[in-house]
Design an enzyme around this catalytic site. Structure first.
Site, PDB file in Angstrom:
ATOM      1  CD  GLU A 142     -11.073 -37.222   0.631  1.00 34.40           C
ATOM      2  OE1 GLU A 142     -11.322 -38.059   0.117  1.00 34.40           O
ATOM      3  OE2 GLU A 142     -11.463 -36.581   1.195  1.00 34.40           O
ATOM      4  CB  ILE A 172      -8.817 -35.167  13.402  1.00 34.38           C
ATOM      5  CG1 ILE A 172      -7.827 -35.399  13.611  1.00 34.38           C
ATOM      6  CG2 ILE A 172     -10.126 -36.178  12.878  1.00 34.38           C
ATOM      7  CD1 ILE A 172      -7.317 -36.502  11.926  1.00 34.38           C
ATOM      8  CB  SER A 173     -12.462 -33.016   9.503  1.00 37.26           C
ATOM      9  OG  SER A 173     -11.795 -32.528   8.182  1.00 37.26           O
ATOM     10  N   GLY A 228       2.642 -36.244   7.288  1.00 35.48           N
ATOM     11  CA  GLY A 228       1.865 -35.779   6.830  1.00 35.48           C
ATOM     12  C   GLY A 228       0.926 -36.709   5.663  1.00 35.48           C
ATOM     13  CB  SER A 229       2.173 -36.227   1.610  1.00 29.77           C
ATOM     14  OG  SER A 229       1.481 -35.038   1.752  1.00 29.77           O
ATOM     15  CD  GLU A 280       0.080 -40.738  13.925  1.00 33.47           C
ATOM     16  OE1 GLU A 280       1.685 -40.532  15.059  1.00 33.47           O
ATOM     17  OE2 GLU A 280       0.186 -41.723  14.425  1.00 33.47           O
TER      18      GLU A 280
END
Length: 628
Positions: A436, A224-225, A196-197, A192
């Site tokens: 990721e 969002i991929s 982030g992290s 969001e």
């Protein structure tokens, strides 16, 4: 020798606040953070977790795992040619990059190939491959088109992976056929704008309706991929959960399977990105989305666990993918160095070029060795691979960047040109050190998870000293082990696991492992729970851990090559020996710096410099023309 009396001052609980902010967190980490249970300490089979407490548990690294049976190998080999032909005959990576999207005919061919359902069981329309087989195909994708690879990976490595891992039989029957073979894209919606992290601070919220049949979801996700093309999304949102023990209500994250057809799901325009332009990346908005309660993924309130296990489960695939990217870069650089003549000689004859090519191949070998050691351990049923997977992601993403950059350097001006394709690869590669789990956060995850595991073990020892007569075996075992390793006797012995030619290398690695364990103990004694604030030291500790893992997996794999009498065995031995010399030196230097007063003074100076820069909003030096 370790001073046991200091144990009483050793508070090893990393704050729950910090634990919740690690993007690579998972159930096991939380259990280690909170557990005082002896079984939690003794049952972990992770090689890396155990070296944090000075213990050698070799099952997952020696011998090098080899889990595929003849039928699985045959199936995998039968898929390699169609996948490679797809990239040579159908896909045009440069075109997709220029258009910032994948053509419809390319996507259709991928679906027909089964590329979007590689790990979905055949009963649900997928190829039914395991992690090792999946990794082999990832390498082909990585060698050809990373942008397309993100579309595939975002779909199955994380997009619907939660359904595979946590889905009920009904959820699997409903959704897996769609995402495997019916051209329905999936996405993973966690990040969001304000988190982030810090995945634990999400604001998306789902409220249960009075009849308890639905949740109503509101909020937004960013970056969002597949966000603009996905019809099925794994979404994470805050929900109000009642503690069954206390009856108190509290907010906890829950995972949901959300269909765009539910209504209220919209997407922003595709983001303009540095690389991976062929993949679709958008914001996703949720406005009064009604989600049936049966679409909760896992248990209510377990969303953080679900999210982190999805990421951990798929992280090895990044190493497999990028090992393929590195292999392609090396091939291009080798071809150029072989054919290009400068100053009367082919480039390959120059020592500087030889050094570059050799270093590139060494890093590719280690990256591939990590990825497939982890994949095969997972296929063998291991649940203790999270540290290794995080290390693999860090190592692969940084080595791939280095290898591609060096390939461009070898090609010179030609490497900088669009036509060669390497500039696109370099742009695509940059994201892998960020998503990721950023490499910076993952390094802290590696160090703190390992330290927590070591700390739990030391607390067990502390308890033993409260009743020494009943625990003499444990006490003397630990005392003798520490005394032996401190004076250079006994300690870790890897010689029984490696081929004769690697005995000197294994000895260097064993010394690094012993020094590593001693350093962890020293950090625990010196900083206690405040170790979580020493991020520079933790990063150095993580770097040492990464180098140790690279030495161990390459020594294991090279030994396998010798034992199987593979034609590449001598080359693998040579690369492993070279890597061990370099990596062991780095480990020793990093561990010495962790405890050196000189390095402590430097770290303090760095903090002062950074503080001045932040106070002034940037560079704080007098301009040359402004000087008197």
């Amino acid at each position: 020798m370790w001073k046991y009396r200091t144990l009483n001052n050793c508070n090893l609980a990393v704050s729950s606040l910090f634990c919740s902010r690690l993007p690579a967190n998972q159930t096991k980490f939380n259990a280690v953070c909170n557990s005082r249970n002896k079984s939690t300490v003794t049952e972990n089979q992770s090689f890396m977790a155990n070296i944090f407490r000075g213990s050698l548990v070799s099952k997952q690294v020696f011998p090098y795992p080899d889990v595929l049976n003849a039928e699985q190998k045959e199936l995998t080999n039968s898929l390699i040619d169609p996948f490679e032909r797809f990239f040579s005959d159908v896909n045009d990576a440069a075109k997709s990059d220029a258009n910032s999207k994948m053509d419809d005919d390319v996507a259709k061919a991928l679906w027909e190939l089964g590329a979007f359902g590689i790990q979905v069981p055949a009963d649900f329309g997928g190829l039914g491959l395991n992690n090792t087989q999946y990794g082999r195909l990832c390498g082909i994708v990585g060698a050809n088109d990373l942008g397309l690879g993100i579309t595939i990976g975002a779909h199955q490595s994380i997009g619907f992976k939660g359904i595979l891992l946590y889905g009920t039989p009904e959820q699997k029957a409903k959704y897996l056929p769609k995402v495997a073979a019916e051209q329905v894209y999936a996405a993973f919606a966690l990040t969001e704008p304000s988190s982030g992290s810090d995945a634990g601070s999400i604001r998306c919220r789902a409220v249960k309706t009075p009849d308890n049949k639905y949740y109503v979801l509101n909020g937004s996700k960013i970056w969002i991929s597949n966000g603009g093309i996905a019809e099925i999304l794994t979404v994470f949102a805050q929900t109000e959960v009642v503690d069954p023990k206390t009856g108190q209500k509290k907010d906890k994250v829950t995972a949901f399977i959300v269909e765009r057809s539910f209504g209220g799901v919209t997407s922003g325009p595709p983001e303009k990105k540095m690389g991976i332009k062929a993949s679709n990346t958008t914001e996703v908005y949720f406005e009064d989305v009604k989600i049936p309660v049966e679409n909760v993924l896992g248990k209510e309130g377990d969303g953080f666990k679900v999210a982190m296990n999805i990421l951990n489960n798929g992280r090895f695939g990044m190493g497999a993918t990028l090992s393929g990217t590195m292999k392609k870069c090396i091939e291009l650089a080798t071809a150029h160095a072989t054919n290009r003549v400068q100053f009367g000689q082919h480039l390959k004859n120059y020592k500087g070029i030889q050094d570059k090519i050799a270093q590139m191949n060494i890093l590719q070998y280690a990256t591939e060795s990590m990825a497939f050691a982890i994949a095969q351990n997972m296929d063998a049923g291991s649940q203790d691979y999270h540290l290794e997977a995080a290390i693999s992601k860090i190592y692969a993403s940084e080595c791939a960047w280095y290898v591609c950059d060096e390939a461009i350097q070898i090609l010179g001006g030609m490497g900088y040109m669009v036509e060669t394709g390497l500039e696109r690869v370099l742009r695509d590669l940059r994201i892998f050190r960020i998503f990721e789990g950023t490499n910076d956060i993952l390094r802290l995850f590696v160090a703190l998870t390992g330290i927590q595991y070591a700390g739990s073990h030391l607390k067990e020892l502390q308890q033993a000293f409260k009743n020494p007569a009943a625990n003499l075996g444990l006490i003397f075992k630990e005392a003798s082990k520490r005394a032996a390793s401190t004076v250079g006797l006994g300690g870790t012995d890897l010689s029984v696991h490696v081929t004769d030619e690697l005995l000197p290398s294994s000895k260097k690695t064993a010394h690094c492992i012993d020094l590593f364990g001693q350093t962890v103990e020293e950090l625990l004694i010196r900083y206690k729970k405040d170790i979580i604030h020493e991020q520079i030291l933790l990063t150095r500790l993580a770097n040492a851990a990464i180098d140790i893992y690279s030495m161990v997996v390459t020594q294991s794999r090279a030994t396998r090559a010798v034992n199987l009498n593979l034609p590449t065995a001598q080359h693998e031995l040579n690369m492993t020996k070279a890597l061990t010399i370099q990596a062991s030196d780095r480990v020793i230097n990093n561990l010495k710096d962790i405890t050196s007063s000189r390095q402590k003074a430097l770290n303090e100076q760095i903090s002062v410099i950074a503080g001045t820069i932040f106070e002034n909003g940037g560079v704080n030096t007098t301009g040359i023309l402004d000087e008197n």
